[in-house]
Write a protein that holds these residues in place. Structure first.
Motif, PDB file in Angstrom:
ATOM      1  N   TYR A 177      -2.481  18.640   1.249  1.00  0.00           N
ATOM      2  CA  TYR A 177      -2.086  17.378   2.099  1.00  0.00           C
ATOM      3  C   TYR A 177      -2.421  17.793   3.418  1.00  0.00           C
ATOM      4  O   TYR A 177      -2.161  19.186   4.074  1.00  0.00           O
ATOM      5  CB  TYR A 177      -0.491  17.187   1.983  1.00  0.00           C
ATOM      6  CG  TYR A 177       0.259  17.846   2.063  1.00  0.00           C
ATOM      7  CD1 TYR A 177       0.921  18.544   3.190  1.00  0.00           C
ATOM      8  CD2 TYR A 177       0.903  18.977   0.968  1.00  0.00           C
ATOM      9  CE1 TYR A 177       1.801  19.411   3.576  1.00  0.00           C
ATOM     10  CE2 TYR A 177       1.746  20.089   1.001  1.00  0.00           C
ATOM     11  CZ  TYR A 177       2.217  20.321   2.094  1.00  0.00           C
ATOM     12  OH  TYR A 177       2.958  21.401   2.276  1.00  0.00           O
TER      13      TYR A 177
ATOM     14  N   MET B 219       0.806  -1.338   0.003  1.00  0.00           N
ATOM     15  CA  MET B 219      -0.021  -0.049  -0.036  1.00  0.00           C
ATOM     16  C   MET B 219       0.950   1.362  -0.115  1.00  0.00           C
ATOM     17  O   MET B 219       1.719   1.393   1.082  1.00  0.00           O
ATOM     18  CB  MET B 219      -1.001  -0.135   1.165  1.00  0.00           C
ATOM     19  CG  MET B 219      -1.888   1.290   1.308  1.00  0.00           C
ATOM     20  SD  MET B 219      -3.211   0.983   2.563  1.00  0.00           S
ATOM     21  CE  MET B 219      -4.080   1.839   1.972  1.00  0.00           C
ATOM     22  N   LEU B 220       0.632   2.182  -1.162  1.00  0.00           N
ATOM     23  CA  LEU B 220       1.244   3.659  -1.112  1.00  0.00           C
ATOM     24  C   LEU B 220       1.056   4.364   0.239  1.00  0.00           C
ATOM     25  O   LEU B 220      -0.158   4.451   0.854  1.00  0.00           O
ATOM     26  CB  LEU B 220       0.842   4.227  -2.053  1.00  0.00           C
ATOM     27  CG  LEU B 220       1.208   3.652  -3.419  1.00  0.00           C
ATOM     28  CD1 LEU B 220       0.606   4.440  -4.576  1.00  0.00           C
ATOM     29  CD2 LEU B 220       2.692   3.450  -3.605  1.00  0.00           C
ATOM     30  N   SER B 221       1.981   5.335   0.898  1.00  0.00           N
ATOM     31  CA  SER B 221       1.980   6.043   1.703  1.00  0.00           C
ATOM     32  C   SER B 221       0.908   7.540   1.225  1.00  0.00           C
ATOM     33  O   SER B 221       0.873   7.363   0.010  1.00  0.00           O
ATOM     34  CB  SER B 221       3.256   6.684   2.487  1.00  0.00           C
ATOM     35  OG  SER B 221       3.803   7.350   1.343  1.00  0.00           O
ATOM     36  N   LYS B 222       0.628   8.089   1.984  1.00  0.00           N
ATOM     37  CA  LYS B 222       0.023   9.471   1.553  1.00  0.00           C
ATOM     38  C   LYS B 222       0.711  10.200   0.682  1.00  0.00           C
ATOM     39  O   LYS B 222       0.045  10.624  -0.294  1.00  0.00           O
ATOM     40  CB  LYS B 222      -0.530  10.197   2.669  1.00  0.00           C
ATOM     41  CG  LYS B 222      -1.659   9.469   3.519  1.00  0.00           C
ATOM     42  CD  LYS B 222      -2.404  10.557   4.446  1.00  0.00           C
ATOM     43  CE  LYS B 222      -1.960  10.189   5.936  1.00  0.00           C
ATOM     44  NZ  LYS B 222      -2.664  11.129   6.966  1.00  0.00           N
ATOM     45  N   VAL B 223       1.934  10.209   1.102  1.00  0.00           N
ATOM     46  CA  VAL B 223       2.964  11.168   0.150  1.00  0.00           C
ATOM     47  C   VAL B 223       3.241  10.644  -1.083  1.00  0.00           C
ATOM     48  O   VAL B 223       3.301  11.092  -2.204  1.00  0.00           O
ATOM     49  CB  VAL B 223       4.140  11.455   1.051  1.00  0.00           C
ATOM     50  CG1 VAL B 223       5.337  12.213   0.154  1.00  0.00           C
ATOM     51  CG2 VAL B 223       4.029  12.165   2.275  1.00  0.00           C
ATOM     52  N   ASP B 224       3.328   9.225  -1.078  1.00  0.00           N
ATOM     53  CA  ASP B 224       3.441   8.615  -2.400  1.00  0.00           C
ATOM     54  C   ASP B 224       2.198   8.653  -3.301  1.00  0.00           C
ATOM     55  O   ASP B 224       2.086   8.713  -4.451  1.00  0.00           O
ATOM     56  CB  ASP B 224       3.793   6.877  -2.278  1.00  0.00           C
ATOM     57  CG  ASP B 224       5.012   6.733  -1.856  1.00  0.00           C
ATOM     58  OD1 ASP B 224       6.002   7.464  -2.067  1.00  0.00           O
ATOM     59  OD2 ASP B 224       5.212   5.497  -1.014  1.00  0.00           O
ATOM     60  N   GLN B 225       1.167   8.549  -2.659  1.00  0.00           N
ATOM     61  CA  GLN B 225      -0.298   8.775  -3.341  1.00  0.00           C
ATOM     62  C   GLN B 225      -0.332  10.388  -3.894  1.00  0.00           C
ATOM     63  O   GLN B 225      -0.483  10.320  -5.211  1.00  0.00           O
ATOM     64  CB  GLN B 225      -1.422   8.410  -2.376  1.00  0.00           C
ATOM     65  CG  GLN B 225      -1.690   7.165  -2.019  1.00  0.00           C
ATOM     66  CD  GLN B 225      -3.061   7.150  -1.132  1.00  0.00           C
ATOM     67  OE1 GLN B 225      -3.999   7.621  -1.251  1.00  0.00           O
ATOM     68  NE2 GLN B 225      -2.517   6.193   0.005  1.00  0.00           N
TER      69      GLN B 225
ATOM     70  N   ARG C 186      10.350  14.972   0.458  1.00  0.00           N
ATOM     71  CA  ARG C 186      10.242  14.479  -0.906  1.00  0.00           C
ATOM     72  C   ARG C 186       9.954  15.674  -2.035  1.00  0.00           C
ATOM     73  O   ARG C 186       9.445  15.051  -3.278  1.00  0.00           O
ATOM     74  CB  ARG C 186       9.341  13.561  -0.872  1.00  0.00           C
ATOM     75  CG  ARG C 186       9.624  12.385   0.307  1.00  0.00           C
ATOM     76  CD  ARG C 186       8.847  11.237   0.410  1.00  0.00           C
ATOM     77  NE  ARG C 186       8.833  10.559  -1.100  1.00  0.00           N
ATOM     78  CZ  ARG C 186       7.915   9.478  -1.234  1.00  0.00           C
ATOM     79  NH1 ARG C 186       7.220   9.028  -0.011  1.00  0.00           N
ATOM     80  NH2 ARG C 186       8.063   8.738  -2.278  1.00  0.00           N
TER      81      ARG C 186
ATOM     82  N   ASP D  38       1.907  16.122   7.860  1.00  0.00           N
ATOM     83  CA  ASP D  38       2.570  15.356   6.999  1.00  0.00           C
ATOM     84  C   ASP D  38       3.546  16.661   6.343  1.00  0.00           C
ATOM     85  O   ASP D  38       4.210  16.004   5.164  1.00  0.00           O
ATOM     86  CB  ASP D  38       1.873  14.606   5.639  1.00  0.00           C
ATOM     87  CG  ASP D  38       1.037  13.559   6.081  1.00  0.00           C
ATOM     88  OD1 ASP D  38       1.389  12.855   7.177  1.00  0.00           O
ATOM     89  OD2 ASP D  38       0.029  13.325   5.529  1.00  0.00           O
TER      90      ASP D  38
ATOM     91  N   LYS E  49       7.133  15.234   5.827  1.00  0.00           N
ATOM     92  CA  LYS E  49       7.282  14.238   4.975  1.00  0.00           C
ATOM     93  C   LYS E  49       7.151  14.730   3.495  1.00  0.00           C
ATOM     94  O   LYS E  49       8.023  14.296   2.662  1.00  0.00           O
ATOM     95  CB  LYS E  49       6.034  13.239   5.223  1.00  0.00           C
ATOM     96  CG  LYS E  49       6.326  12.244   6.443  1.00  0.00           C
ATOM     97  CD  LYS E  49       5.166  11.437   6.598  1.00  0.00           C
ATOM     98  CE  LYS E  49       5.025  10.749   8.086  1.00  0.00           C
ATOM     99  NZ  LYS E  49       3.879   9.957   8.423  1.00  0.00           N
TER     100      LYS E  49
END
Length: 181
Positions: free
Chosen positions: A35, A1-7, A46, A39, A42
């Motif tokens: 966001y 499952m992707l993290s919120k930042v990855d999403q 990135r 976060d 995070k």
């Protein structure tokens, strides 16, 4: 499952790869990357991945940070020592002096960038304005000063076409495009 930042990066990647039309108004060329304020670190760690995604989409990346805006204004203010002694005195000056300063701050930085229709300007650290100025007021005065797209890293929420910085203020309607997960 992707993290919120990855999403969020994935959603941004889809948007930045869409065709960019030049017929939009300045307000419509603004993107809010929305966001959870929790976060923020995070997302900040990135930022490079957003830049990479932009470059992969054959667009140019530029960035501007608001982190130094208030300190620059305060350090040059004649009454700064009095404001540090009695912070309540600064409230009147925020509307009359700081907001115009913040508008000039952004306009000046936008003017120094090498930008064209394919440039994405990332606006970072907008939370540093919180409590001093409304971002909406600054943006409405600068929406003709960039040529491509303006991406605002926005720790807050977007609900029913309302943007709220840090979830703490009444929101405002804006023609900008939200990028959310």
């Amino acid at each position: 499952m992707l993290s919120k930042v990855d999403q969020l990066i994935h959603e941004f990647d889809k948007v930045v790869n869409e065709p960019w039309t030049s017929t939009l108004s300045g307000q419509e060329r603004i993107w809010f990357l929305v966001y959870d304020p929790a976060d923020q670190r995070k997302v900040s760690l990135r930022i490079g991945e957003f830049e990479t995604s932009t470059i992969r989409a054959n667009k140019k990346w530029q960035s501007i940070s608001f982190k130094t805006c208030f300190p620059e204004w305060m350090s040059s203010h004649d009454y700064r020592d009095e404001y540090f002694s009695n912070p309540e005195y600064i409230v009147d000056q925020l509307e009359a002096e700081f907001i115009p300063f913040a508008i000039k701050f952004l306009k000046k930085r936008l003017a120094t960038l090498d930008q064209d229709q394919d440039t994405l300007v990332a606006l970072l650290d907008v939370s540093s304005l919180f409590g001093f100025a409304r971002l909406s007021e600054i943006l409405k005065n600068c929406d003709r000063d960039f040529k491509g797209r303006l991406l605002i890293f926005f720790p807050g929420e977007f609900e029913q076409n309302q943007y709220r910085l840090l979830d703490a203020r009444d929101g405002w309607d804006y023609l900008a495009r939200p990028i959310t997960i």
